[in-house]
Design an enzyme around this catalytic site. Structure first.
Site, short mmCIF file in Angstrom:
data_model
loop_
_atom_site.label_atom_id
_atom_site.label_comp_id
_atom_site.label_asym_id
_atom_site.label_seq_id
_atom_site.Cartn_x
_atom_site.Cartn_y
_atom_site.Cartn_z
CB CYS A 77 15.63 49.14 85.29
SG CYS A 77 16.86 47.85 85.04
CB CYS A 81 21.59 50.89 80.32
SG CYS A 81 21.65 49.23 81.03
CB CYS A 84 17.83 52.56 79.52
SG CYS A 84 16.28 51.65 79.63
CB CYS A 121 9.82 40.76 71.57
SG CYS A 121 10.31 40.09 70.00
CB CYS A 152 11.40 37.09 71.59
SG CYS A 152 12.98 37.88 72.00
CB CYS A 212 17.42 38.02 69.95
SG CYS A 212 17.12 39.69 69.33
NE ARG A 284 13.76 42.22 65.21
CZ ARG A 284 13.98 41.29 66.14
NH1 ARG A 284 14.55 41.62 67.27
NH2 ARG A 284 13.62 40.04 65.94
N1 SAM Z 1 16.31 45.03 80.95
C1 SAM Z 1 16.67 44.09 79.97
C2 SAM Z 1 18.09 44.25 79.50
O1 SAM Z 1 18.57 45.37 79.42
O2 SAM Z 1 18.71 43.23 79.18
C3 SAM Z 1 15.76 44.06 78.79
C4 SAM Z 1 15.18 45.32 78.18
S1 SAM Z 1 16.33 46.47 77.44
C5 SAM Z 1 15.24 47.80 77.12
C6 SAM Z 1 16.73 45.74 75.86
C7 SAM Z 1 17.64 46.50 74.94
O3 SAM Z 1 16.95 47.59 74.36
C8 SAM Z 1 18.89 47.15 75.50
O4 SAM Z 1 19.93 46.25 75.69
C9 SAM Z 1 19.24 48.16 74.43
O5 SAM Z 1 20.11 47.61 73.46
C10 SAM Z 1 17.90 48.49 73.82
N2 SAM Z 1 17.49 49.87 74.15
C11 SAM Z 1 17.06 50.31 75.34
N3 SAM Z 1 16.79 51.63 75.32
C12 SAM Z 1 17.09 52.05 74.06
C13 SAM Z 1 17.04 53.32 73.41
N4 SAM Z 1 16.66 54.42 74.06
N5 SAM Z 1 17.39 53.38 72.11
C14 SAM Z 1 17.78 52.27 71.46
N6 SAM Z 1 17.84 51.04 72.03
C15 SAM Z 1 17.52 50.93 73.31
FE1 SF4 Z 2 17.36 48.26 82.86
FE2 SF4 Z 2 17.10 49.72 80.65
FE3 SF4 Z 2 19.46 48.68 81.26
FE4 SF4 Z 2 17.44 47.03 80.49
S1 SF4 Z 2 18.45 48.60 79.25
S2 SF4 Z 2 18.85 46.74 82.20
S3 SF4 Z 2 15.68 48.15 81.36
S4 SF4 Z 2 18.35 50.23 82.46
#
Ligand code: SAM
Ligand code: SF4
Ligand code: DTB
Length: 339
Positions: A77, A81, A84, A121, A152, A212, A284
């Site tokens: 990606c 973040c 992630c 989802c 979802c 959500c 949730r």
């Molecule tokens: N890429 C898309 C986005 O970020 O909008 C969708 C997938 S992203 C994995 C969805 C959400 O998962 C993130 O916004 C975050 O809140 C949560 N998330 C991701 N990695 C996580 C982690 N290691 N622990 C807890 N929540 C996590």
């Molecule tokens: Fe990409 Fe992870 Fe951020 Fe979603 S949460 S936008 S998958 S880096």
């Protein structure tokens, strides 16, 4: 999504007795940040009583909604973040994959339904979907819906056209999180702004899908940040129908891979405050259950959590086994929420 129009007031807690002086907004008023912070400061028993009262005013407290997640496109990606495993900015050892075929997704959806999930989802590690992916995504929504599951997706930012196309295909919910407070956001993500996220949420609403939207606890943020995140969510008009509260799943190689988890009672407080602020939303207990005891999860349900992810994977990390969840539900007398 406007943040300054008045939101619905919270549920009516008891008007007299020892809780009469505890914070609540007046009729038709928004929650102030100070009021939200004051909820966090309540004695634990008073906080849980308020949360239980709010929960019981809107829901059967013995019912929990069950969703199952599938990563339909993993890793690589473009966003950064800091929590992630799927960001291309960090060395996490995760192998990036291409978008799954519809037939393979459908197979997983059928298994999820057989395992008791009510909603499926689908998550993709994208900053945003490309227009060339839309036909495949629409096919997935239609196929999963035809199995009798709620749908979802979480795909990153959307244009108006993409939101309209997904809604037209029958997508019930779109997940897009604010992740943390406005003040802490820039410490976690630099490649897109909170305003970008709010714009996508606006488009999801305008297209007629349910929202959500929640965030993560345990990223080194303060209690004031946790209050700030819930304040932002609760003052959306309307608040999100579904509010995922994730406990960070720390991933080696990410900037937040060594974060210290928040103390368990602080996590329960966060759930309880979410429940009080958003009495009509499904809250949730999202990522992180794998690292929680049964007793902590039970406290979260008492505090007003009424949804979980089932199945032994989230997107890239683990989740409790179905048998463990079934045993916990039996022990607590919890039933799946009626669809
Ligand atoms: N890429 C898309 C986005 O970020 O909008 C969708 C997938 S992203 C994995 C969805 C959400 O998962 C993130 O916004 C975050 O809140 C949560 N998330 C991701 N990695 C996580 C982690 N290691 N622990 C807890 N929540 C996590
Ligand atoms: Fe990409 Fe992870 Fe951020 Fe979603 S949460 S936008 S998958 S880096
Ligand atoms: C959300 O708030 N939590 C889910 C869902 N939305 C997509 C994702 C949790 C991901 C946990 C880390 C992982 O498995 O990669």
């Amino acid at each position: 999504m406007t943040l300054d129009a008045p939101s619905r007031p919270a549920s009516a807690p008891p008007a007299a007795g020892p809780l009469a002086q505890t914070p609540r907004p007046g009729a038709g008023a928004r929650w102030s940040l100070a009021e939200v912070e004051a909820l966090f400061e309540l004695p634990f028993a008073d906080l849980l009583y308020r949360a239980q009262s709010a929960h019981r005013s809107q829901f059967d407290p013995n019912e929990v909604q069950m969703s199952e997640l599938l990563s339909i496109k993993t890793g690589g990606c473009a966003e950064d973040c800091g929590y992630c495993s799927q960001s291309a900015h960090f060395e996490t050892g995760l192998k990036a994959t291409r978008l799954m075929d519809c037939e393979a997704v459908l197979e997983r959806a059928r298994a999820a339904k057989a395992g008791g999930a009510q909603r499926f989802c689908m998550g993709a590690a994208w900053r945003e979907p490309k227009d060339r992916d839309m036909d495949a995504l629409i096919e997935m929504v239609r196929a999963v819906k035809a199995e009798g599951l709620e749908t979802c997706m979480t795909l990153g930012m959307l244009t108006d056209e993409q939101a309209g196309a997904l809604a037209g295909a029958g997508l019930d919910y779109y997940n897009h999180n604010v992740d943390t407070s406005p003040a802490y956001y820039g410490k976690v993500i630099t490649t897109r702004t909170l305003e970008d996220r709010l714009e996508t949420l606006e488009r999801v609403r305008a297209a007629g899908m349910k929202v959500c939207c929640g965030g993560i606890v345990g990223m080194g943020e303060s209690r004031v940040d946790r209050a700030g995140m819930l304040h932002l969510l609760a003052n959306m008009t309307p608040p999100p129908e579904s509010v995922p509260i994730n406990a960070l799943m720390p991933t080696t190689g990410t900037p937040l891979g060594r974060s210290t988890p928040v103390p368990p009672f602080e996590f329960v407080r966060t759930i309880a405050v979410a429940r009080i602020l958003m009495p009509g939303s499904v809250v949730r207990l999202s990522a992180g259950r794998e690292n929680m005891s049964d007793e902590l999860q039970a406290l979260c349900f008492l505090a007003g959590a009424n949804s979980i992810f089932v199945g032994d994977r989230l997107l890239t990390t683990g989740n409790p086994a179905r048998e463990a969840d079934a045993a916990l539900f039996a022990e607590l007398g919890i039933r799946p929420m009626a669809g």
